[in-house]
Design a protein around this motif. Structure first.
Motif, short mmCIF file in Angstrom:
data_model
loop_
_atom_site.label_atom_id
_atom_site.label_comp_id
_atom_site.label_asym_id
_atom_site.label_seq_id
_atom_site.Cartn_x
_atom_site.Cartn_y
_atom_site.Cartn_z
N GLY A 38 -20.55 22.97 5.39
CA GLY A 38 -20.52 23.08 6.76
C GLY A 38 -20.03 22.53 8.32
O GLY A 38 -19.88 22.87 9.18
N GLN A 39 -18.22 22.38 8.19
CA GLN A 39 -17.69 22.21 8.24
C GLN A 39 -17.03 23.16 8.16
O GLN A 39 -15.85 23.84 7.12
CB GLN A 39 -17.09 20.51 8.15
N THR A 40 -16.10 23.50 9.92
CA THR A 40 -14.69 24.54 10.35
C THR A 40 -13.69 24.04 10.28
O THR A 40 -13.79 23.35 11.11
CB THR A 40 -15.15 25.51 10.77
N THR A 41 -12.69 24.16 9.66
CA THR A 41 -11.24 24.07 10.21
C THR A 41 -10.59 24.68 10.49
O THR A 41 -11.13 26.43 9.73
CB THR A 41 -10.53 22.79 8.46
N ALA A 42 -9.91 24.92 11.70
CA ALA A 42 -9.20 26.11 12.26
C ALA A 42 -7.59 25.94 11.76
O ALA A 42 -7.13 24.57 11.85
CB ALA A 42 -9.03 26.13 13.31
#
Length: 106
Positions: A38-42
């Motif tokens: 559920g966590q997005t890292t760019a």
């Protein structure tokens, strides 16, 4: 004196050609998105040979390649290509098992 100036001119021209013809290793232009648990890292402009690994304990991972270059899909240590289709193409999004990573060639 003329020989010295000719030699200096030749060396300067050779130096300019050498600098002009070499191209440095460049990063991919764009963003790699990694979504897991559920966590997005760019990661903007990911660099070559850097391992972008997922957490092997947090479930499936989604890699979204929004750069101008393809990357390789590997194991979590970026040592071995995964079996099957081992590319993450430019513009492609793939959901893969936990413990998977991507790396850009240099």
């Amino acid at each position: 004196m003329r020989k010295i100036l000719t030699s200096i001119g030749t060396l300067a021209a050779a130096g300019l050609l050498t600098v002009g013809l070499t191209t440095p290793a460049s990063a991919a232009t764009g963003t790699l998105y990694i979504t897991q648990n559920g966590q997005t890292t760019a990661h903007t402009n990911p660099t070559g040979r850097t391992c972008y690994a997922s957490d092997s304990t947090k479930g499936d991972v989604t890699f979204s390649n929004r750069t101008d270059q393809p990357s390789y899909v590997t194991d979590n240590k970026c040592r071995n290509l995964i079996a099957g289709d081992h590319f993450l193409r430019s513009g492609q999004t793939r959901t893969l098992p936990a413990g998977t990573a991507v790396v850009w060639p240099s």
